[in-house]
Design a protein around this motif. Sequence first.
Motif, short mmCIF file in Angstrom:
data_model
loop_
_atom_site.label_atom_id
_atom_site.label_comp_id
_atom_site.label_asym_id
_atom_site.label_seq_id
_atom_site.Cartn_x
_atom_site.Cartn_y
_atom_site.Cartn_z
N LYS A 1 0.87 -1.18 0.00
CA LYS A 1 0.00 0.00 0.00
C LYS A 1 0.91 1.23 0.00
O LYS A 1 1.70 1.41 0.93
CB LYS A 1 -0.90 -0.02 1.24
N ILE A 2 0.80 2.05 -1.04
CA ILE A 2 1.79 3.10 -1.29
C ILE A 2 1.11 4.44 -1.56
O ILE A 2 0.22 4.53 -2.40
CB ILE A 2 2.69 2.72 -2.48
N HIS B 1 -2.20 11.64 -4.81
CA HIS B 1 -2.42 12.94 -4.19
C HIS B 1 -2.54 14.01 -5.27
O HIS B 1 -1.76 14.03 -6.23
CB HIS B 1 -1.25 13.29 -3.26
N VAL B 2 -3.54 14.88 -5.10
CA VAL B 2 -3.71 16.03 -5.99
C VAL B 2 -3.84 17.29 -5.14
O VAL B 2 -4.19 17.23 -3.96
CB VAL B 2 -4.93 15.88 -6.91
N LEU C 1 -7.04 6.62 -12.88
CA LEU C 1 -6.36 5.86 -11.83
C LEU C 1 -7.34 5.43 -10.75
O LEU C 1 -7.26 4.30 -10.23
CB LEU C 1 -5.24 6.70 -11.21
N LEU C 2 -8.28 6.31 -10.42
CA LEU C 2 -9.31 5.97 -9.43
C LEU C 2 -10.19 4.83 -9.96
O LEU C 2 -10.60 3.94 -9.20
CB LEU C 2 -10.15 7.19 -9.10
N ALA D 1 -7.31 3.00 -7.44
CA ALA D 1 -6.55 3.91 -6.58
C ALA D 1 -7.50 4.72 -5.70
O ALA D 1 -8.66 4.96 -6.05
CB ALA D 1 -5.69 4.84 -7.42
N GLU D 2 -7.00 5.17 -4.56
CA GLU D 2 -7.70 6.12 -3.70
C GLU D 2 -6.97 7.46 -3.81
O GLU D 2 -5.87 7.54 -4.37
CB GLU D 2 -7.73 5.64 -2.26
N ALA D 3 -7.58 8.52 -3.27
CA ALA D 3 -6.98 9.85 -3.42
C ALA D 3 -7.05 10.64 -2.12
O ALA D 3 -7.99 10.51 -1.33
CB ALA D 3 -7.68 10.63 -4.53
N VAL D 4 -6.03 11.47 -1.91
CA VAL D 4 -6.03 12.49 -0.87
C VAL D 4 -5.80 13.83 -1.55
O VAL D 4 -5.21 13.90 -2.63
CB VAL D 4 -4.95 12.22 0.20
#
Length: 252
Positions: A3-4, A31-32, A44-45, A49-52
């Motif tokens: 997990k990165i 990250h955005v 990517l999502l 992928a997840e996002a912050v």
Amino acid sequence: MAKILITGSSDGLGRGAAEALLDDGHSVVVHVRTEARLVAVDDLLERGAEAVVGDLAHTDQMRDLVRQANELGRFDAVIHNAGVLDGSSVLPVNVVAPYLLTAGMEPPDRLVYLSSGMHRGGRPDLQGIEWSGARASRSYSDSKLFVTTLMAAVARLWPEVSTHAVDPGWVPTRMGGAGAPDDLRLGHLTQVWLAAGSAPEAQGTGQYWYHQKVREPHPSVHDHRFQDALLSSLSEHTGVSIRPEQPAAVSN
């Protein structure tokens, strides 16, 4: 699979790293800078992928980014990829942000900081430094010397964490410019390789890499007195310290 978290993942080297890690089956958090930039990582999502979200130039948003990351649980690796080339945001984005994320997140197994060959032109001088970005007090080269030194300091304080810095080369990203001479395809490979942590060569700590080969950094990087001075200055600015034991969480 690991997990990165990758900062600055909407384009350039960060996006390349995210795509490669997803291709290899890893769990990736991108990250955005703003909510509006999420559209740049929609694909990517869609791949899982997840996002912050948070602007690394602003300390309050950085603290919230730490909160978001911690809510996702412990990471196996963090790639501190985000960076800017010039202007008053150079120190906040290139140095303060990775410092706050390092200090505020639960330590992962592996940490990767993006450096540059230009760090060798940096000055190991903290006198009169302005970390907040209220004015431009240091150069890009200085910032990359500082973040490479941060890497070495963390490696010394947290020997159980595999901690590295990477020179990706001068590649044709938005920052590097269309005329950059190095191969863009190689620009993200070393940090991906280190973050995945599968190769025996990637198990060490405190090293500076260029295209999967260890190189010798600026002499000040491994100067413990300079490391301590840098950590002290950043701690004084942020109110958060990196200590030999597990760091305290960043409060809102």
